[in-house]
Scaffold this motif. Structure first.
Motif, PDB file in Angstrom:
ATOM      1  N   GLN A  43      -6.267  -3.563   0.819  1.00 54.56           N
ATOM      2  CA  GLN A  43      -4.630  -4.583   0.061  1.00 54.56           C
ATOM      3  C   GLN A  43      -3.931  -2.680  -0.729  1.00 54.56           C
ATOM      4  N   ASN A  44      -3.857  -2.150  -0.038  1.00 51.55           N
ATOM      5  CA  ASN A  44      -2.423  -1.310  -1.023  1.00 51.55           C
ATOM      6  C   ASN A  44      -1.359  -0.611  -0.506  1.00 51.55           C
ATOM      7  N   ALA A  45      -0.941  -1.392   0.142  1.00 47.36           N
ATOM      8  CA  ALA A  45       0.770  -1.686   0.969  1.00 47.36           C
ATOM      9  C   ALA A  45       1.177   0.028   1.166  1.00 47.36           C
ATOM     10  N   ASP A  46       1.229   0.629   0.134  1.00 44.45           N
ATOM     11  CA  ASP A  46       1.668   1.790  -0.300  1.00 44.45           C
ATOM     12  C   ASP A  46       1.018   2.697   0.938  1.00 44.45           C
ATOM     13  N   GLU A  73      -1.858  -4.466   8.677  1.00 44.61           N
ATOM     14  CA  GLU A  73      -1.337  -5.832   7.456  1.00 44.61           C
ATOM     15  C   GLU A  73      -2.436  -5.385   6.381  1.00 44.61           C
ATOM     16  N   VAL A  74      -1.565  -5.949   5.124  1.00 40.31           N
ATOM     17  CA  VAL A  74      -1.807  -5.433   4.078  1.00 40.31           C
ATOM     18  C   VAL A  74      -3.000  -7.587   3.629  1.00 40.31           C
TER      19      VAL A  74
END
Length: 246
Positions: A43-46, A73-74
């Motif tokens: 869930q952490n795009a960074d 993939e987020v």
């Protein structure tokens, strides 16, 4: 630092694999090196942006076999955007202890695993984790922190109820347990404590050099104080009765 033994899990070149809660990518990178088709899911795009850069760098320097693929993939582990029976291998390492609705996450990872596919699930082990909680509220009472302490049998029951079969159990990172007890005792945000700094240097040395002394010590101590418990699982080819997730 790998928690999962991929030889024991049986990952093969060409396997379609998802690393749920990939974080900084430590397991995803090893899966890519082994020739799998990898999705690093988080869930952490960074964090995933950095993982994606590393995937590109690994391919550029020839660190991965021909034919392997990797992407990020987020998304949400409670609502995985994949069809049923998509993956040969599912990995979820040090994630479920953060998830209030762990039954839902377990149901989802089971759903996307192919019949006959394998999975590895790791969480902090009960005793080392219990000591950390007793020593420090700050260790777990933070945003996104640990919401429960698992007993291995309890986790195995939840996974079995979802339709998986436990094929093996292991423990890992015994040398890390005393480090975290020390950090909890002196303050988890206290990075200047000389004992904690010295121990951290030993752990870095161990990870970089893998000397015989510390590797042997950890192997001996893992059954006693291993920081993580690892369950190796298989999804039966014949469907079984599955209880509804909570």
């Amino acid at each position: 630092m790998l928690t999962v033994d991929f030889d024991r899990l049986g990952v093969k070149p060409g396997d379609k694999v998802i690393d749920i809660g990939a974080g900084a990518g430590r397991h995803s990178f090893e899966l890519y090196r082994r020739g799998a088709d990898v999705i690093a899911f988080d869930q952490n795009a960074d964090e995933l942006a950095d993982v994606e850069k590393m995937f590109v760098a690994m391919a550029e320097v020839g660190e991965v076999p021909a034919g392997a693929s990797a992407r990020v993939e987020v998304g949400d582990a409670l609502n995985l955007p994949y069809e049923d029976a998509t993956f040969d291998v599912v990995l979820i390492s040090e994630v479920l202890e953060h998830v209030p609705r762990d039954g839902r996450a377990i149901a989802e990872l089971t759903r996307i695993l192919k019949p006959g596919g394998v999975a590895a699930v790791t969480v902090p082990r009960w005793l080392p984790e219990k000591i950390c909680w007793a020593l420090s509220d700050a260790y777990h009472e933070v945003e996104g922190g640990h919401v429960r302490i698992y007993r291995a049998d309890e986790l195995a029951e939840k996974l079995t109820a979802a339709g998986l079969e436990v094929r093996g159990r292991d423990h890992a990172h015994a040398l890390h347990s005393p480090y975290w007890w020390l950090k909890c005792a002196v303050g988890v945000e206290n990075n200047d404590n000389p004992l904690a700094k010295a121990y951290h240097q030993v752990l870095v040395w161990d990870m970089m050099k893998a000397p015989w002394l510390t590797r042997t010590a950890e192997k001996v101590l893992n059954p006693v104080v291993g920081k993580s418990v690892v369950l190796y699982l298989e999804k039966p080819r014949e469907p079984s009765v599955v209880k509804a997730p909570r």
